[in-house]
Design a protein around this motif. Structure first.
Motif, PDB file in Angstrom:
ATOM      1  N   ILE A  87       0.818  -1.217   0.000  1.00  0.00           N
ATOM      2  CA  ILE A  87       0.000   0.000   0.000  1.00  0.00           C
ATOM      3  C   ILE A  87       0.852   1.267   0.000  1.00  0.00           C
ATOM      4  O   ILE A  87       0.329   2.356   0.221  1.00  0.00           O
ATOM      5  N   GLY A  88       2.159   1.107  -0.220  1.00  0.00           N
ATOM      6  CA  GLY A  88       2.976   2.296  -0.438  1.00  0.00           C
ATOM      7  C   GLY A  88       3.817   2.774   0.725  1.00  0.00           C
ATOM      8  O   GLY A  88       4.394   3.864   0.653  1.00  0.00           O
ATOM      9  N   VAL A  89       3.930   1.989   1.792  1.00  0.00           N
ATOM     10  CA  VAL A  89       4.876   2.349   2.847  1.00  0.00           C
ATOM     11  C   VAL A  89       6.277   2.092   2.296  1.00  0.00           C
ATOM     12  O   VAL A  89       6.561   0.983   1.815  1.00  0.00           O
ATOM     13  N   PRO A  90       7.185   3.083   2.324  1.00  0.00           N
ATOM     14  CA  PRO A  90       8.503   2.893   1.703  1.00  0.00           C
ATOM     15  C   PRO A  90       9.250   1.687   2.269  1.00  0.00           C
ATOM     16  O   PRO A  90       9.212   1.417   3.471  1.00  0.00           O
ATOM     17  N   ASN A  91       9.953   0.970   1.398  1.00  0.00           N
ATOM     18  CA  ASN A  91      10.725  -0.197   1.836  1.00  0.00           C
ATOM     19  C   ASN A  91      11.736   0.151   2.909  1.00  0.00           C
ATOM     20  O   ASN A  91      12.017  -0.653   3.800  1.00  0.00           O
ATOM     21  N   VAL A  92      12.295   1.366   2.811  1.00  0.00           N
ATOM     22  CA  VAL A  92      13.302   1.771   3.792  1.00  0.00           C
ATOM     23  C   VAL A  92      12.713   1.814   5.202  1.00  0.00           C
ATOM     24  O   VAL A  92      13.409   1.564   6.187  1.00  0.00           O
ATOM     25  N   VAL A  93      11.428   2.110   5.293  1.00  0.00           N
ATOM     26  CA  VAL A  93      10.767   2.116   6.606  1.00  0.00           C
ATOM     27  C   VAL A  93      10.672   0.697   7.142  1.00  0.00           C
ATOM     28  O   VAL A  93      10.976   0.440   8.322  1.00  0.00           O
ATOM     29  N   MET A  94      10.277  -0.241   6.296  1.00  0.00           N
ATOM     30  CA  MET A  94      10.130  -1.619   6.747  1.00  0.00           C
ATOM     31  C   MET A  94      11.481  -2.222   7.106  1.00  0.00           C
ATOM     32  O   MET A  94      11.586  -3.009   8.054  1.00  0.00           O
ATOM     33  N   GLU A  95      12.523  -1.855   6.367  1.00  0.00           N
ATOM     34  CA  GLU A  95      13.859  -2.347   6.692  1.00  0.00           C
ATOM     35  C   GLU A  95      14.317  -1.819   8.048  1.00  0.00           C
ATOM     36  O   GLU A  95      14.991  -2.512   8.803  1.00  0.00           O
ATOM     37  N   ARG A  96      13.954  -0.613   8.342  1.00  0.00           N
ATOM     38  CA  ARG A  96      14.325   0.004   9.625  1.00  0.00           C
ATOM     39  C   ARG A  96      13.662  -0.693  10.802  1.00  0.00           C
ATOM     40  O   ARG A  96      14.212  -0.738  11.897  1.00  0.00           O
ATOM     41  N   LEU A  97      12.500  -1.247  10.566  1.00  0.00           N
ATOM     42  CA  LEU A  97      11.734  -1.881  11.642  1.00  0.00           C
ATOM     43  C   LEU A  97      11.902  -3.401  11.613  1.00  0.00           C
ATOM     44  O   LEU A  97      10.957  -4.140  11.851  1.00  0.00           O
ATOM     45  N   LYS A  98      13.092  -3.874  11.332  1.00  0.00           N
ATOM     46  CA  LYS A  98      13.331  -5.305  11.188  1.00  0.00           C
ATOM     47  C   LYS A  98      12.805  -6.084  12.378  1.00  0.00           C
ATOM     48  O   LYS A  98      13.130  -5.801  13.523  1.00  0.00           O
ATOM     49  N   SER A  99      12.019  -7.091  12.071  1.00  0.00           N
ATOM     50  CA  SER A  99      11.414  -7.899  13.127  1.00  0.00           C
ATOM     51  C   SER A  99      12.224  -9.148  13.448  1.00  0.00           C
ATOM     52  O   SER A  99      12.101  -9.713  14.533  1.00  0.00           O
ATOM     53  N   GLY A 100      13.047  -9.587  12.491  1.00  0.00           N
ATOM     54  CA  GLY A 100      13.726 -10.864  12.654  1.00  0.00           C
ATOM     55  C   GLY A 100      12.850 -12.039  12.264  1.00  0.00           C
ATOM     56  O   GLY A 100      13.247 -13.195  12.389  1.00  0.00           O
ATOM     57  N   PHE A 101      11.633 -11.732  11.764  1.00  0.00           N
ATOM     58  CA  PHE A 101      10.689 -12.770  11.358  1.00  0.00           C
ATOM     59  C   PHE A 101      10.566 -12.753   9.835  1.00  0.00           C
ATOM     60  O   PHE A 101      10.347 -11.698   9.239  1.00  0.00           O
ATOM     61  N   GLU A 102      10.675 -13.916   9.216  1.00  0.00           N
ATOM     62  CA  GLU A 102      10.634 -14.001   7.761  1.00  0.00           C
ATOM     63  C   GLU A 102       9.588 -15.007   7.299  1.00  0.00           C
ATOM     64  O   GLU A 102       9.350 -16.010   7.977  1.00  0.00           O
ATOM     65  N   LEU A 103       9.018 -14.744   6.134  1.00  0.00           N
ATOM     66  CA  LEU A 103       8.126 -15.690   5.486  1.00  0.00           C
ATOM     67  C   LEU A 103       8.979 -16.619   4.629  1.00  0.00           C
ATOM     68  O   LEU A 103       9.778 -16.158   3.806  1.00  0.00           O
ATOM     69  N   LEU A 104       8.839 -17.906   4.848  1.00  0.00           N
ATOM     70  CA  LEU A 104       9.607 -18.892   4.100  1.00  0.00           C
ATOM     71  C   LEU A 104       8.830 -19.233   2.829  1.00  0.00           C
ATOM     72  O   LEU A 104       7.914 -20.054   2.830  1.00  0.00           O
ATOM     73  N   ASP A 105       9.199 -18.552   1.745  1.00  0.00           N
ATOM     74  CA  ASP A 105       8.473 -18.699   0.482  1.00  0.00           C
ATOM     75  C   ASP A 105       9.413 -19.189  -0.612  1.00  0.00           C
ATOM     76  O   ASP A 105      10.592 -19.486  -0.368  1.00  0.00           O
TER      77      ASP A 105
END
Length: 509
Positions: free
Chosen positions: A208-226
């Motif tokens: 929905i347009g939240v910049p990727n840099v924002v999501m990278e900054r908020l790293k959760s340590g949780f990943e989707l195994l796809d």
């Protein structure tokens, strides 16, 4: 890499997008409504009812209503569980637009009127509660959700099914049972943790347009195994590879009446790329194994009433010193000798995968894990995890991530917690698997997984990655087999036959 987020981080992301990047909330809501409308149109219906709460999810619902009214010929009805002036400021903007467009709306309708409206609709959109919900649902909201579930109509949930806790997946009193959940920007933990995973239906992830840099900054340590991540985790296979460069494994297990568990594990290891596989088993079951496992080498161990005799395991332990990885437990049985063998294996400086009866023995020797120098992978199902954590079923299921992280923080292991959405954890990291189906609910499936992880560990040498890839391919093999085998009929043999196709699918970029 697709991060999985908790509710707090997603709210922080929205705030950063607004405050630091001047991306207005109205724009994010508009993008969310676009994603919801795309899913609504996929259903090809003429009558849609949107149920709106008083928070941001309700605001997304109002934005959806205005878009459907403006750009489609769908008949839209909106149910609001409060007055428009009770909504956030941005939601009130869409409320005024909705009124200007004369969209059919109902403010806190009575239950009979609501049920009639639901009956008249072909598709429902759940915009009642979002990721901020942390209290039990009661009163009117409870009755509305129960009416939605009783209607029998398909439901699209906005971001997360209303009533599901975004971080734990717990049902907060009651929850909407969706056919599809359109989740925004990044998937939420509660969509993959039981019981939330049983309520969300198919998951659509919408940017929905939240910049990727924002999501990278908020790293959760949780990943989707796809598929994308699995492709990156595949071990390299050199053109000049040989059986030694592709890894060597020793698989220890089996007992009288349980030779099949070891057989499935060894076969899966052979089918998953291990260069040289050796198995060790009680002598009394060797005849049953050697004819079905001609590609593997074997070590017969003197047995005691059909089980391993720890007094005669010298050849086994000698072999363990000369392989890349050891697996222990499949069909080994439960005895004092099994415990003694595990004690000795834990002291060997080699990667070790512990499964099944090996986990039973480990639960009585947990402090030994802290002395380990090499990688250790544990593969419990929920019942085995209860024993390892010494907690009851309800406590574990109510907060499974907390218990799992507590365990890997205390012991230096990679944990594969098997379930509908298998979780792979090590200290500070989590991967959530996206493959697999109910066809895996058969004896032998776990033995196949153990063999696959063993083979990948022999080639990969990185425990977290080997465990992750093994889990993904195991589930994918089941998914591919389900295209021509009924869930009811799927066995470990069919699963093993699907391993090659799973590798081919993962290799495809």
């Amino acid at each position: 890499m697709m991060q999985v987020m908790d509710g707090k981080r997603m709210r922080e992301a929205d705030a950063i997008a607004l405050e630091e990047y001047q991306i207005p909330t109205l724009l994010l809501m508009d993008r969310a409504a676009d994603a919801l409308m795309k899913e609504v149109l996929r259903w090809q219906v003429k009558r849609v009812c949107i149920l709106c709460g008083l928070g941001n999810n309700g605001s997304d619902g109002l934005a959806l209503a205005t878009q459907l009214q403006r750009f489609t010929d769908i008949s839209v009805s909106v149910v609001m569980l409060g007055e428009g002036n009770q909504m956030p400021a941005d939601g009130q903007v869409y409320y005024q637009i909705m009124r200007a467009l004369n969209i059919r709306s109902f403010i806190q309708p009575g239950l009979e009127d609501l049920r009639l409206l639901l009956h008249e609709s072909e598709l429902l959109v759940d915009c009642l509660f979002g990721t901020g919900l942390n209290r039990g649902i009661d009163g009117l909201f409870y009755d509305v959700i129960e009416s939605v579930n009783a209607s029998g109509k398909p439901v699209i949930s906005c971001d997360i099914p209303s009533g599901i806790h975004a971080d734990t997946g717990q049902v907060l009193g009651t929850a909407v049972k969706a056919k599809v959940t359109v989740t925004f920007q990044n998937p939420k933990l509660g969509l993959y943790l039981e019981p939330g995973s049983l309520y969300c239906g198919d998951i659509v992830i919408a940017d929905i347009g939240v910049p990727n840099v924002v999501m990278e900054r908020l790293k959760s340590g949780f990943e989707l195994l796809d598929q994308e991540l699995a492709h990156r985790l595949l071990p390299p296979r050199a053109r000049n590879a040989n059986k030694y460069t592709c890894g060597t494994a020793l698989i220890i297990g089996g007992s009288k009446g349980m030779s099949g568990a070891l057989q499935m594990c060894v076969k899966a290891c052979l089918y998953s790329g291990c260069g040289l596989t050796t198995y060790a088993a009680p002598a009394c079951i060797m005849n049953a194994l050697t004819s079905s496992l001609p590609q593997a080498m074997s070590i017969a161990v003197s047995d005691k009433q059909g089980h391993f005799d720890n007094e005669f395991c010298d050849e086994l332990f000698k072999a363990a010193q000369n392989v890349d990885v050891i697996a222990f437990g499949c069909g080994a049985g439960r005895s004092e000798d099994v415990e003694r063998i595990l004690e000795r294996l834990l002291l060997i400086d080699k990667p070790l995968i512990i499964d099944a009866d090996g986990l039973w023995a480990l639960s009585r020797r947990l402090p030994l894990l802290k002395k380990r120098r090499s990688a250790t992978i544990l593969t419990p199902h929920m019942g085995e995890m209860q024993r390892l954590c010494a907690v009851d079923k309800n406590a574990l299921q109510s907060d499974v991530l907390r218990y799992a992280f507590d365990f890997v923080n205390e012991y230096p292991v990679t944990l594969v917690l098997k379930g509908m959405r298998t979780l792979i954890l090590e200290k500070g990291r989590l991967r959530i698997n996206t493959t697999g189906n109910e066809g895996l609910a058969k004896g032998g499936s776990g033995d196949v997984l153990c063999g696959m992880i063993t083979a990948l560990m022999a080639q990969q040498k990185q425990a977290f990655d080997a465990a992750s890839l093994g889990v993904y391919l195991h589930g994918l093999a089941a998914d591919l087999q389900s295209q021509h085998t009924a869930f009811y009929a799927m066995t470990a043999n069919e699963l093993i036959q699907g391993i090659s196709d799973a590798f081919l699918a993962a290799m495809d970029e």
